[in-house]
Every structure is written in C-alpha cells, then in structure tokens.
Write a protein that holds these residues in place. Sequence first.
Motif, PDB file in Angstrom:
ATOM      1  N   THR A  44      33.437  -2.932  43.420  1.00 49.39           N
ATOM      2  CA  THR A  44      34.148  -2.086  42.460  1.00 49.39           C
ATOM      3  C   THR A  44      35.478  -2.739  42.064  1.00 49.39           C
ATOM      4  O   THR A  44      35.831  -2.767  40.880  1.00 49.39           O
ATOM      5  N   ASP A  45      36.187  -3.265  43.065  1.00 52.49           N
ATOM      6  CA  ASP A  45      37.453  -3.942  42.782  1.00 52.49           C
ATOM      7  C   ASP A  45      37.238  -5.158  41.897  1.00 52.49           C
ATOM      8  O   ASP A  45      38.029  -5.417  40.970  1.00 52.49           O
ATOM      9  N   ILE A  46      36.177  -5.911  42.161  1.00 51.37           N
ATOM     10  CA  ILE A  46      35.873  -7.104  41.351  1.00 51.37           C
ATOM     11  C   ILE A  46      35.532  -6.684  39.925  1.00 51.37           C
ATOM     12  O   ILE A  46      36.005  -7.292  38.954  1.00 51.37           O
ATOM     13  N   GLU A  47      34.708  -5.625  39.772  1.00 50.94           N
ATOM     14  CA  GLU A  47      34.357  -5.157  38.436  1.00 50.94           C
ATOM     15  C   GLU A  47      35.596  -4.649  37.707  1.00 50.94           C
ATOM     16  O   GLU A  47      35.785  -4.921  36.514  1.00 50.94           O
ATOM     17  N   THR A  48      36.447  -3.931  38.420  1.00 45.54           N
ATOM     18  CA  THR A  48      37.690  -3.438  37.813  1.00 45.54           C
ATOM     19  C   THR A  48      38.580  -4.610  37.394  1.00 45.54           C
ATOM     20  O   THR A  48      39.138  -4.613  36.290  1.00 45.54           O
ATOM     21  N   ALA A  49      38.680  -5.584  38.281  1.00 46.95           N
ATOM     22  CA  ALA A  49      39.490  -6.760  37.960  1.00 46.95           C
ATOM     23  C   ALA A  49      38.907  -7.501  36.762  1.00 46.95           C
ATOM     24  O   ALA A  49      39.649  -7.959  35.884  1.00 46.95           O
ATOM     25  N   GLU A  50      37.583  -7.594  36.708  1.00 44.91           N
ATOM     26  CA  GLU A  50      36.931  -8.273  35.575  1.00 44.91           C
ATOM     27  C   GLU A  50      37.191  -7.491  34.286  1.00 44.91           C
ATOM     28  O   GLU A  50      37.502  -8.076  33.244  1.00 44.91           O
ATOM     29  N   ASN A  51      37.070  -6.161  34.351  1.00 41.47           N
ATOM     30  CA  ASN A  51      37.345  -5.332  33.178  1.00 41.47           C
ATOM     31  C   ASN A  51      38.800  -5.476  32.748  1.00 41.47           C
ATOM     32  O   ASN A  51      39.104  -5.578  31.554  1.00 41.47           O
ATOM     33  N   LEU A  52      39.697  -5.494  33.727  1.00 39.05           N
ATOM     34  CA  LEU A  52      41.119  -5.667  33.408  1.00 39.05           C
ATOM     35  C   LEU A  52      41.382  -7.038  32.804  1.00 39.05           C
ATOM     36  O   LEU A  52      42.192  -7.169  31.873  1.00 39.05           O
ATOM     37  N   ARG A  53      40.698  -8.063  33.307  1.00 39.79           N
ATOM     38  CA  ARG A  53      40.853  -9.409  32.760  1.00 39.79           C
ATOM     39  C   ARG A  53      40.379  -9.445  31.315  1.00 39.79           C
ATOM     40  O   ARG A  53      41.044 -10.005  30.427  1.00 39.79           O
ATOM     41  N   VAL A  54      39.214  -8.803  31.049  1.00 38.71           N
ATOM     42  CA  VAL A  54      38.679  -8.765  29.683  1.00 38.71           C
ATOM     43  C   VAL A  54      39.647  -8.007  28.770  1.00 38.71           C
ATOM     44  O   VAL A  54      39.958  -8.460  27.658  1.00 38.71           O
ATOM     45  N   GLU A  55      40.166  -6.870  29.238  1.00 39.43           N
ATOM     46  CA  GLU A  55      41.129  -6.104  28.448  1.00 39.43           C
ATOM     47  C   GLU A  55      42.399  -6.915  28.208  1.00 39.43           C
ATOM     48  O   GLU A  55      42.963  -6.883  27.112  1.00 39.43           O
ATOM     49  N   ALA A  56      42.840  -7.636  29.236  1.00 43.11           N
ATOM     50  CA  ALA A  56      44.044  -8.461  29.091  1.00 43.11           C
ATOM     51  C   ALA A  56      43.818  -9.560  28.060  1.00 43.11           C
ATOM     52  O   ALA A  56      44.699  -9.852  27.243  1.00 43.11           O
ATOM     53  N   GLN A  57      42.628 -10.162  28.086  1.00 47.23           N
ATOM     54  CA  GLN A  57      42.331 -11.204  27.097  1.00 47.23           C
ATOM     55  C   GLN A  57      42.279 -10.612  25.698  1.00 47.23           C
ATOM     56  O   GLN A  57      42.766 -11.222  24.744  1.00 47.23           O
ATOM     57  N   GLU A  58      41.684  -9.418  25.569  1.00 47.49           N
ATOM     58  CA  GLU A  58      41.644  -8.770  24.264  1.00 47.49           C
ATOM     59  C   GLU A  58      43.052  -8.439  23.780  1.00 47.49           C
ATOM     60  O   GLU A  58      43.379  -8.638  22.611  1.00 47.49           O
ATOM     61  N   LEU A  59      43.883  -7.919  24.687  1.00 47.80           N
ATOM     62  CA  LEU A  59      45.269  -7.624  24.318  1.00 47.80           C
ATOM     63  C   LEU A  59      46.024  -8.893  23.935  1.00 47.80           C
ATOM     64  O   LEU A  59      46.798  -8.902  22.964  1.00 47.80           O
ATOM     65  N   LEU A  60      45.785  -9.957  24.702  1.00 46.42           N
ATOM     66  CA  LEU A  60      46.442 -11.231  24.383  1.00 46.42           C
ATOM     67  C   LEU A  60      46.019 -11.707  23.003  1.00 46.42           C
ATOM     68  O   LEU A  60      46.863 -12.102  22.192  1.00 46.42           O
ATOM     69  N   ALA A  61      44.714 -11.635  22.713  1.00 49.61           N
ATOM     70  CA  ALA A  61      44.236 -12.056  21.392  1.00 49.61           C
ATOM     71  C   ALA A  61      44.829 -11.166  20.304  1.00 49.61           C
ATOM     72  O   ALA A  61      45.241 -11.653  19.246  1.00 49.61           O
ATOM     73  N   GLN A  62      44.896  -9.860  20.579  1.00 50.56           N
ATOM     74  CA  GLN A  62      45.453  -8.934  19.600  1.00 50.56           C
ATOM     75  C   GLN A  62      46.932  -9.240  19.348  1.00 50.56           C
ATOM     76  O   GLN A  62      47.375  -9.296  18.201  1.00 50.56           O
ATOM     77  N   TYR A  63      47.697  -9.480  20.405  1.00 54.51           N
ATOM     78  CA  TYR A  63      49.120  -9.790  20.232  1.00 54.51           C
ATOM     79  C   TYR A  63      49.318 -11.151  19.569  1.00 54.51           C
ATOM     80  O   TYR A  63      50.255 -11.333  18.798  1.00 54.51           O
ATOM     81  N   GLN A  64      48.429 -12.088  19.850  1.00 56.24           N
ATOM     82  CA  GLN A  64      48.533 -13.389  19.176  1.00 56.24           C
ATOM     83  C   GLN A  64      48.265 -13.223  17.690  1.00 56.24           C
ATOM     84  O   GLN A  64      48.944 -13.839  16.860  1.00 56.24           O
ATOM     85  N   ARG A  65      47.270 -12.377  17.325  1.00 55.05           N
ATOM     86  CA  ARG A  65      47.013 -12.107  15.904  1.00 55.05           C
ATOM     87  C   ARG A  65      48.226 -11.433  15.270  1.00 55.05           C
ATOM     88  O   ARG A  65      48.633 -11.789  14.168  1.00 55.05           O
ATOM     89  N   LYS A  66      48.782 -10.457  15.995  1.00 52.00           N
ATOM     90  CA  LYS A  66      49.966  -9.776  15.464  1.00 52.00           C
ATOM     91  C   LYS A  66      51.127 -10.746  15.298  1.00 52.00           C
ATOM     92  O   LYS A  66      51.860 -10.682  14.317  1.00 52.00           O
ATOM     93  N   GLN A  67      51.282 -11.659  16.251  1.00 47.80           N
ATOM     94  CA  GLN A  67      52.362 -12.648  16.161  1.00 47.80           C
ATOM     95  C   GLN A  67      52.141 -13.557  14.958  1.00 47.80           C
ATOM     96  O   GLN A  67      53.074 -13.836  14.202  1.00 47.80           O
ATOM     97  N   ARG A  68      50.885 -14.013  14.769  1.00 48.97           N
ATOM     98  CA  ARG A  68      50.593 -14.866  13.607  1.00 48.97           C
ATOM     99  C   ARG A  68      50.842 -14.105  12.314  1.00 48.97           C
ATOM    100  O   ARG A  68      51.436 -14.638  11.372  1.00 48.97           O
ATOM    101  N   ASP A  69      50.399 -12.834  12.269  1.00 47.41           N
ATOM    102  CA  ASP A  69      50.625 -12.031  11.068  1.00 47.41           C
ATOM    103  C   ASP A  69      52.114 -11.834  10.811  1.00 47.41           C
ATOM    104  O   ASP A  69      52.572 -11.944   9.682  1.00 47.41           O
ATOM    105  N   ALA A  70      52.856 -11.562  11.887  1.00 49.01           N
ATOM    106  CA  ALA A  70      54.301 -11.380  11.736  1.00 49.01           C
ATOM    107  C   ALA A  70      54.966 -12.679  11.291  1.00 49.01           C
ATOM    108  O   ALA A  70      55.876 -12.666  10.452  1.00 49.01           O
TER     109      ALA A  70
END
Length: 163
Positions: A44-70
């Motif tokens: 469960t901890d590994i799955e949670t960590a994997e989900n958090l990693r995926v969410e973190a990567q999505e957030l990073l990509a989203q913020y990078q897009r926002k930074q490029r747009d800005a």
Amino acid sequence: MEQLLHDTNFWVLISFTLFVVLVFKAAKTAILGKLDGRIAQIRTDIETAENLRVEAQELLAQYQRKQRDAQNEAETIIANARNHATEIRKTAEAELNEMIDRKEKQLADRLKRMEDSAKAEIRAYASELAVKATAEIIANRLDDAGNARLIDQAIKTLPSNMN
C-alpha cells in the motif's frame, strides 16, 4: 528402546520438540498474518508512493507548462512595450520637430514684424526730419512775399488734389 523410554532427557527432548512444533503451528499463523499484514502495508505504501510520484510528475509538468506560458506572455508583453515605446518616441520626435518648426516660424514672423516696425519707425523719423529740414530751409530762404505766394498756390491746387 526401553531404556530410552525411561530416560528423562529423551522425554524432555520429545516434550521440547512437541512444544516447539505446537508453538510454531500456533505462532505460524500469527507470524504469517503479521508478515502478510506488513507486506500488505508495504505494498500500500509503495502504491501510494507511486501515485504520489505520478501526481508530482504531473504537477511538475503542469508548472513547467505554466512557466513556459508565463515566460512567453512576459516576452510578448516586453515586445509590445518596446513597440509602444518606439511609437511613443517617434510621436514625441514628430511633435518636437513640429514644435521646433512652429517656433522657428513664429520667430521668423516676429523678426519680420520687428523689421517692418523698425523700417516704419525709420521712415517716420526720416519723414519727420525731412519735413523739419524742409521747413527750416523754406523758412531760411523764403521771405514773406514768397511765403504768401506758396500759400495762395497751395490753396488753389487743394480742390484738385482732393478729388
């Protein structure tokens, strides 16, 4: 074998072995349950960590897009500001040149008026001097009879000069 049956060490060994086997069977379920629970918790901890990693990567990509747009928006704003500044500078230069031309024309007109005024003053002064000089010359050269003759002649020509 009979001797073995009367030996206490033998019975202690068998009792100990039997005790260990029974304790192992009873504890095996608890130990395996604990281990299975711990394994499930780790999964469960590994799955949670994997989900958090995926969410973190999505957030990073989203913020990078926002930074490029800005950054693109900032570059657009800067380019527009530069263009606007260039237009303002050109307009200011045109207005300055127009104002300079207008001031030069005003100064030229003023100089022309001053020149005309000076010429008029000089003419008036020259006319006044000429009249005074003529009056003085006439007064010095004419006698009373000549003066009367000039007056009579001016009176005669006055009606023709009035038309």
